[in-house]
Design a protein around this motif. Structure first.
Motif, PDB file in Angstrom:
ATOM      1  N   VAL A 114       0.856  -1.187   0.000  1.00 18.15           N
ATOM      2  CA  VAL A 114       0.000   0.000   0.000  1.00 18.15           C
ATOM      3  C   VAL A 114       0.893   1.238   0.000  1.00 18.15           C
ATOM      4  CG1 VAL A 114      -1.821   1.261   1.207  1.00 18.15           C
ATOM      5  CG2 VAL A 114      -1.788  -1.239   1.267  1.00 18.15           C
ATOM      6  N   ILE A 115       0.679   2.116  -0.973  1.00 19.89           N
ATOM      7  CA  ILE A 115       1.500   3.313  -1.107  1.00 19.89           C
ATOM      8  C   ILE A 115       0.822   4.477  -0.400  1.00 19.89           C
ATOM      9  CG2 ILE A 115       2.655   4.868  -2.725  1.00 19.89           C
ATOM     10  CD1 ILE A 115       2.465   2.545  -4.785  1.00 19.89           C
ATOM     11  N   VAL A 116       1.524   5.081   0.554  1.00 17.85           N
ATOM     12  CA  VAL A 116       0.994   6.203   1.332  1.00 17.85           C
ATOM     13  C   VAL A 116       1.528   7.487   0.705  1.00 17.85           C
ATOM     14  CG1 VAL A 116       0.707   7.189   3.632  1.00 17.85           C
ATOM     15  CG2 VAL A 116       1.019   4.717   3.369  1.00 17.85           C
ATOM     16  N   HIS A 117       0.627   8.238   0.080  1.00 17.90           N
ATOM     17  CA  HIS A 117       1.029   9.403  -0.711  1.00 17.90           C
ATOM     18  C   HIS A 117       1.015  10.710   0.069  1.00 17.90           C
ATOM     19  CE1 HIS A 117       1.143   7.518  -4.739  1.00 17.90           C
ATOM     20  NE2 HIS A 117       0.199   6.720  -4.264  1.00 17.90           N
ATOM     21  N   SER A 118       0.466  10.717   1.273  1.00 17.86           N
ATOM     22  CA  SER A 118       0.305  11.983   1.980  1.00 17.86           C
ATOM     23  C   SER A 118       0.331  11.748   3.485  1.00 17.86           C
ATOM     24  CB  SER A 118      -1.012  12.645   1.563  1.00 17.86           C
ATOM     25  OG  SER A 118      -1.116  13.956   2.067  1.00 17.86           O
ATOM     26  N   SER A 119       0.351  12.843   4.228  1.00 18.05           N
ATOM     27  CA  SER A 119       0.381  12.775   5.689  1.00 18.05           C
ATOM     28  C   SER A 119      -0.918  12.187   6.236  1.00 18.05           C
ATOM     29  CB  SER A 119       0.582  14.186   6.263  1.00 18.05           C
ATOM     30  OG  SER A 119       0.266  14.215   7.638  1.00 18.05           O
ATOM     31  N   VAL A 120      -0.804  11.097   6.963  1.00 16.68           N
ATOM     32  CA  VAL A 120      -1.973  10.459   7.567  1.00 16.68           C
ATOM     33  C   VAL A 120      -2.618  11.382   8.593  1.00 16.68           C
ATOM     34  CG1 VAL A 120      -2.740   8.546   9.025  1.00 16.68           C
ATOM     35  CG2 VAL A 120      -1.096   8.125   7.174  1.00 16.68           C
ATOM     36  N   SER A 125      -6.825  15.166  10.555  1.00 15.39           N
ATOM     37  CA  SER A 125      -7.122  16.454  11.189  1.00 15.39           C
ATOM     38  C   SER A 125      -8.077  17.272  10.340  1.00 15.39           C
ATOM     39  CB  SER A 125      -5.819  17.226  11.425  1.00 15.39           C
ATOM     40  OG  SER A 125      -6.086  18.510  11.943  1.00 15.39           O
ATOM     41  N   ARG A 126      -7.866  17.249   9.024  1.00 12.48           N
ATOM     42  CA  ARG A 126      -8.742  17.975   8.098  1.00 12.48           C
ATOM     43  C   ARG A 126     -10.164  17.418   8.156  1.00 12.48           C
ATOM     44  NH1 ARG A 126      -8.010  22.594   5.759  1.00 12.48           N
ATOM     45  NH2 ARG A 126      -6.037  22.054   4.788  1.00 12.48           N
ATOM     46  N   GLN A 127     -10.292  16.100   8.158  1.00 13.55           N
ATOM     47  CA  GLN A 127     -11.622  15.486   8.177  1.00 13.55           C
ATOM     48  C   GLN A 127     -12.336  15.690   9.519  1.00 13.55           C
ATOM     49  OE1 GLN A 127     -11.477  15.287   4.729  1.00 13.55           O
ATOM     50  NE2 GLN A 127     -13.082  13.814   5.198  1.00 13.55           N
ATOM     51  N   LYS A 138     -12.746   8.539   7.146  1.00 16.98           N
ATOM     52  CA  LYS A 138     -11.308   8.633   6.874  1.00 16.98           C
ATOM     53  C   LYS A 138     -10.515   7.720   7.817  1.00 16.98           C
ATOM     54  CE  LYS A 138      -9.558  11.247   4.413  1.00 16.98           C
ATOM     55  NZ  LYS A 138      -9.067  11.140   3.012  1.00 16.98           N
ATOM     56  N   LEU A 139     -10.886   7.691   9.082  1.00 17.47           N
ATOM     57  CA  LEU A 139     -10.197   6.858  10.071  1.00 17.47           C
ATOM     58  C   LEU A 139     -10.304   5.382   9.703  1.00 17.47           C
ATOM     59  CD1 LEU A 139      -8.638   6.789  12.756  1.00 17.47           C
ATOM     60  CD2 LEU A 139     -10.837   6.616  13.938  1.00 17.47           C
TER      61      LEU A 139
END
Length: 361
Positions: A114-120, A125-127, A138-139
């Motif tokens: 699984v490729i993680v492209h951004s800050s988890v 926090s945004r959601q 999202k969680l």
């Protein structure tokens, strides 16, 4: 090898572009990549020799809904089996983006990375600010990464996952995004009559909260230079509406989605990134490869791994329009030397493709 690249769609985002570049390099190296797209939403063109399999019909657009997830996973398992019966077994599965990750991690396919492209944490926090339902959705997607083999696109993302301890992957390593520099150079030299004749600044990125166009527009209001600014984004109306709040809408040039952004980038005085968070912002590396200097917020994660050496001063605190404005003025008046940019030697597409292929060995 036969490689399945699973992703939400081929819409005009950074992860999609990165995976197309990777797939092209797999083909050049004699391998057989296939795209497994969850839904048909395509901006990017793909090579004729790159099969694209659509996994869900338009009527299944809410395939990741809480109540439909098990049925959707079953459909996806069936679809993968159908594809493998036609083309042969896949030697490697690469999964990208939340909706796809949520389902691929339940299919039982192997080996799966699984490729993680951004800050988890920044995404969560945004959601959270959008309300409990958005946050829990999202969680749920992020928790699907527990027990999985993760590839992070920057060291910063990997460090964040380790430090926060929210996720417990089976393994984790960093592989930078791939870049085909000969292709970028060639495409950057193409003519485009839409490009302004005089000096201008450029910002490349979808119109989304993460990209902080509001911070960009505030900074532009504060700059001493009054150069026009090209925005390569999808939502023209929202961008103009937001710019009007700061009185800078007349400085904007918004030509719409560009399948080849490189001539626009190459001819700009500077590229500006104003994001709150990133993974490994592709556009910064592309700009440097085109010989165009950049100014970027020092957001988590990626910019600080790209702007090193003599480029460190062009990192500014995020959410600080005054600092961004000052650095935009400085880069316009006195651009830095781009003769030696360390990151470019680390992200050549051949090197990156070989790192991915090694996962299946």
């Amino acid at each position: 090898m036969r490689i399945a690249i699973a992703i939400d769609s081929l819409a005009g985002g950074g992860a999609e572009k990165v995976m197309i570049t990777l797939a092209k390099q797999f083909i050049r190296l004699g391998h057989e990549p296939h795209f497994l797209v969850m839904e048909d939403n395509r901006y990017y063109e793909t090579p004729e020799d790159l099969p694209v399999h659509q996994c869900f019909a338009p009527k299944d657009k809410d395939f990741d809904h809480f109540g439909r997830l098990n049925a959707s996973v079953h459909k996806l398992i069936t679809k993968i089996a159908e594809i493998e019966s036609q083309v042969g077994k896949f030697d490697l599965f690469l999964s990208n983006l939340d909706k796809t990750n949520l389902m691929m991690t339940k299919t039982g396919v192997s080996p799966l990375y699984v490729i993680v492209h951004s800050s988890v944490e920044e995404e969560l926090s945004r959601q959270f600010k959008l309300g409990p339902f958005a946050y829990l959705k999202k969680l749920r997607a992020k928790k699907a990464l527990n027990g999985q083999h993760l590839i992070t696109v920057s060291n910063g993302i990997a460090q964040e996952i380790k430090d926060r301890g929210r996720l417990h992957p089976a393994s984790m390593q960093t592989i930078y995004n791939p870049f085909e520099f000969n292709e970028i150079t060639s495409q950057s030299q193409q003519d485009n009559p839409q490009i302004p004749q005089g000096d201008y600044l450029i910002h490349v990125g979808r119109f989304a909260k993460q990209k902080r166009h509001d911070v960009l527009f505030q900074a532009l209001k504060l700059t001493q230079n009054q150069l026009p600014v090209v925005l390569l984004c999808h939502n023209h109306k929202k961008a103009i509406k937001a710019a009007k709040k700061f009185g800078i809408e007349k400085r904007l040039i918004i030509p719409g989605f560009q399948s080849n952004p490189f001539p626009w980038i190459k001819q700009a005085k500077a590229l500006v990134l104003s994001s709150d968070f990133e993974g490994l912002p592709t556009v910064l590396i592309e700009s440097l490869a085109c010989g165009t200097p950049v100014v970027s917020t020092d957001c988590p994660h990626g910019p600080s791994e790209i702007l090193t050496g003599n480029l460190v001063p062009y990192l500014v605190p995020r959410r600080d329009p005054a600092a961004l404005a000052n650095m935009i003025d400085e880069v316009v008046s006195l651009p830095p030397s781009l003769e030696q940019v360390d990151i470019l030697a680390k992200v050549d597409a051949t090197i990156i493709a070989e790192q991915y292929l090694a996962l299946a060995k």
